[in-house]
Write an enzyme that holds these catalytic residues in place. Structure first.
Site, short mmCIF file in Angstrom:
data_model
loop_
_atom_site.label_atom_id
_atom_site.label_comp_id
_atom_site.label_asym_id
_atom_site.label_seq_id
_atom_site.Cartn_x
_atom_site.Cartn_y
_atom_site.Cartn_z
N TYR A 26 0.83 -1.22 0.00
CA TYR A 26 0.00 0.00 0.00
C TYR A 26 0.86 1.26 0.00
O TYR A 26 0.60 2.21 -0.74
CB TYR A 26 -0.95 0.01 1.21
N TYR A 132 -11.07 15.07 1.64
CA TYR A 132 -11.79 14.39 0.56
C TYR A 132 -13.25 14.76 0.75
O TYR A 132 -13.74 14.71 1.90
CB TYR A 132 -11.63 12.87 0.67
N ASP A 160 -7.78 14.90 -7.34
CA ASP A 160 -7.38 13.91 -8.36
C ASP A 160 -7.88 12.50 -8.03
O ASP A 160 -7.36 11.52 -8.56
CB ASP A 160 -5.85 13.92 -8.54
N ARG A 167 -4.53 0.05 -8.39
CA ARG A 167 -3.23 -0.35 -7.81
C ARG A 167 -3.22 -1.88 -7.69
O ARG A 167 -3.85 -2.45 -6.80
CB ARG A 167 -3.03 0.33 -6.46
N HIS A 256 -0.24 12.63 -7.07
CA HIS A 256 -0.63 11.72 -5.99
C HIS A 256 0.38 10.59 -5.83
O HIS A 256 0.03 9.43 -5.57
CB HIS A 256 -2.03 11.16 -6.29
N ARG A 291 13.31 13.30 -3.00
CA ARG A 291 14.09 12.38 -2.15
C ARG A 291 15.40 13.00 -1.67
O ARG A 291 16.08 12.43 -0.83
CB ARG A 291 14.42 11.09 -2.93
C1 LIG Z 1 0.79 5.63 1.33
C2 LIG Z 1 0.30 6.90 0.74
C3 LIG Z 1 -0.95 7.39 1.10
C4 LIG Z 1 -1.40 8.58 0.57
N1 LIG Z 1 -2.60 9.08 1.00
C5 LIG Z 1 -3.03 10.26 0.52
C6 LIG Z 1 -4.24 10.83 0.98
O1 LIG Z 1 -4.91 10.28 1.84
N2 LIG Z 1 -4.62 12.02 0.46
C7 LIG Z 1 -3.89 12.67 -0.50
O2 LIG Z 1 -4.27 13.74 -0.96
N3 LIG Z 1 -2.73 12.14 -0.96
C8 LIG Z 1 -2.29 10.97 -0.48
N4 LIG Z 1 -1.11 10.46 -0.92
C9 LIG Z 1 -0.34 11.19 -1.92
C10 LIG Z 1 0.64 12.15 -1.26
O3 LIG Z 1 -0.02 13.20 -0.62
C11 LIG Z 1 1.60 12.79 -2.25
O4 LIG Z 1 0.88 13.46 -3.26
C12 LIG Z 1 2.62 11.88 -2.90
O5 LIG Z 1 2.73 10.63 -2.28
C13 LIG Z 1 3.97 12.58 -2.86
O6 LIG Z 1 4.92 11.83 -3.44
P1 LIG Z 1 6.12 11.11 -2.64
O7 LIG Z 1 5.51 10.00 -1.89
O8 LIG Z 1 6.97 10.69 -3.78
O9 LIG Z 1 6.77 12.13 -1.76
C14 LIG Z 1 -0.61 9.28 -0.38
C15 LIG Z 1 0.63 8.79 -0.72
C16 LIG Z 1 1.11 7.61 -0.18
C17 LIG Z 1 2.47 7.12 -0.56
#
Ligand SMILES: Cc1cc2nc3c(=O)[nH]c(=O)nc-3n(C[C@H](O)[C@H](O)[C@H](O)COP(=O)(O)O)c2cc1C
Length: 365
Positions: A26, A132, A160, A167, A256, A291
């Site tokens: 996940y 959301y 988005d 997935r 995202h 990163r």
């Molecule tokens: C495990 C996971 C859960 C996420 N959950 C949300 C969420 O609940 N709401 C949201 O807007 N973005 C969510 N995201 C997206 C992050 O906010 C973000 O846009 C993205 O992961 C940033 O990239 P990075 O992981 O490469 O830093 C999630 C990302 C990950 C990896």
């Protein structure tokens, strides 16, 4: 060989070795072939930084005012669901770690600690609430009121995800929230992501999130709150312009983490044209693929006011809760500081757009 963890990659390797398969799936998966997920990093690697010399980099200062609040660094934590799968202290630990570094923490709707718990645990951290919009508008309103009351400083509306990305790893693993955990902002059936055939999260989203979301809903949001509104998940100039035209305070360029539409552009690729169109009117933020401190520098040079990151925070949290997140942030901040010094930049205002170029200009030589 020393076991000391010194880079974000070290924390990732530790988390990959440690987390249960379904949780790791996940946390790490992207949509479909995960092309966008991989491009988020590769697109940064295609950019080169051209440093300037002899510009006195003593007393470096990276503070910046964002939506009316002064922050020490232009780096924050992206909203990310279900931190307690990484560590029992969950979002409370991550929010406290953000505060230690003077960074912004964005708290997710689908968090495992509640809005109020995080507010109590990290009163001095600048917190924004990621929203959301649920089909149940009254419940959505209640979330907003709770965030307002708890002192959150902005709403980050994720646009988005009218449906969830496909997935495959989560589908294969029949991903669900482990049975001892709950979504902290809800009670009863909305607080659990049950086991089902395929991804339990996709089933949750399909049954509860508003699929009919349109710009009128953003106007509705503006009409019911005084909090600044940040629209997260923008990749087109056209949408950025609408957001600015209807009075949103910022756009958040994001795909995202490659988890929604596969083959969408990397955020850093989408950034320059969006900054050109709306950067003089509203703030532009960016996440996805950050990163290293050099990535932060590149995004700022191309016009982002702030950058955020998600996965590295989960790796730090997995390693050692709050302390692990503090350490990961420290690594990124230290690398950014080093990049600033080596490029001849003492403040954010010293970063110039033409210090970052695409590698293709060198192939013509
Ligand atoms: C495990 C996971 C859960 C996420 N959950 C949300 C969420 O609940 N709401 C949201 O807007 N973005 C969510 N995201 C997206 C992050 O906010 C973000 O846009 C993205 O992961 C940033 O990239 P990075 O992981 O490469 O830093 C999630 C990302 C990950 C990896």
């Amino acid at each position: 060989m020393s076991n000391k963890l010194v880079s974000v990659k070290d924390y990732e390797i530790y988390a990959v070795k440690t987390l249960p398969k379904t949780v790791l799936g996940y946390y790490t998966s992207g949509a479909c072939e995960e092309y966008t997920l991989s491009q988020n990093k590769q697109a940064f690697n295609r950019l080169r930084i051209i440093p300037r010399m002899l510009r006195n980099v003593c007393n470096r200062d990276y503070s910046v005012t964002v939506l009316g609040n002064r922050v020490r660094i232009p780096i924050g934590i992206s909203p990310c669901a279900m931190h307690k799968m990484a560590h029992e202290d969950g979002e409370c630990a991550s929010a406290k770690a953000a505060g230690k570094h003077g960074a912004i923490f964005i708290h997710a709707t689908l968090s495992t600690c509640s809005i109020e718990e995080v507010a109590r645990a990290a009163p001095d951290t600048i917190k924004w609430f990621q929203l959301y919009i649920y089909k149940d508008k009254e419940m959505t309103k209640t979330l907003i009121r709770r965030a307002e009351r708890a002192g959150y400083k902005a709403l980050v509306l994720t646009v988005d995800a009218p449906v969830f990305g496909i997935r495959y790893i989560d589908i294969k693993n029949n991903f669900s929230l482990p049975s001892h955990l709950r979504l902290g902002n809800f009670t009863e059936e909305k607080s659990v992501i049950s086991k089902s055939d395929g991804s339990g999260l996709t089933n949750y989203v399909t049954s509860l999130f508003e699929e009919k979301l349109v710009w009128e809903d953003v106007k509705w949001l503006k009409s019911i709150t005084n909090l600044p509104i940040v629209v997260k998940g923008i990749l087109s100039v056209a949408d950025a312009k609408i957001a600015a035209d209807i009075g949103c305070h910022a756009v958040f360029v994001s795909n995202h983490g490659g988890r929604q539409l596969d083959t969408a552009p990397a955020s850093i690729e989408a950034l320059p044209s969006i900054v050109k169109e709306v950067g003089h009117r509203i703030d532009v933020y960016l996440d996805c693929g950050i990163r290293h401190g050099t990535d932060v520098f590149k995004a700022l040079a191309l016009g982002a006011k702030m950058v955020f990151l998600a996965q590295p925070i989960l790796w730090g949290l997995t390693y050692d809760g709050q302390k692990g997140v503090e350490d990961v942030l420290e690594i990124i901040i230290n690398e950014f500081d080093n990049t600033m010094a080596l490029t001849g930049c003492r403040t954010l205002a010293d970063i110039e757009k033409d210090m970052v170029v695409h590698e293709s200009i060198y192939s013509k030589l």
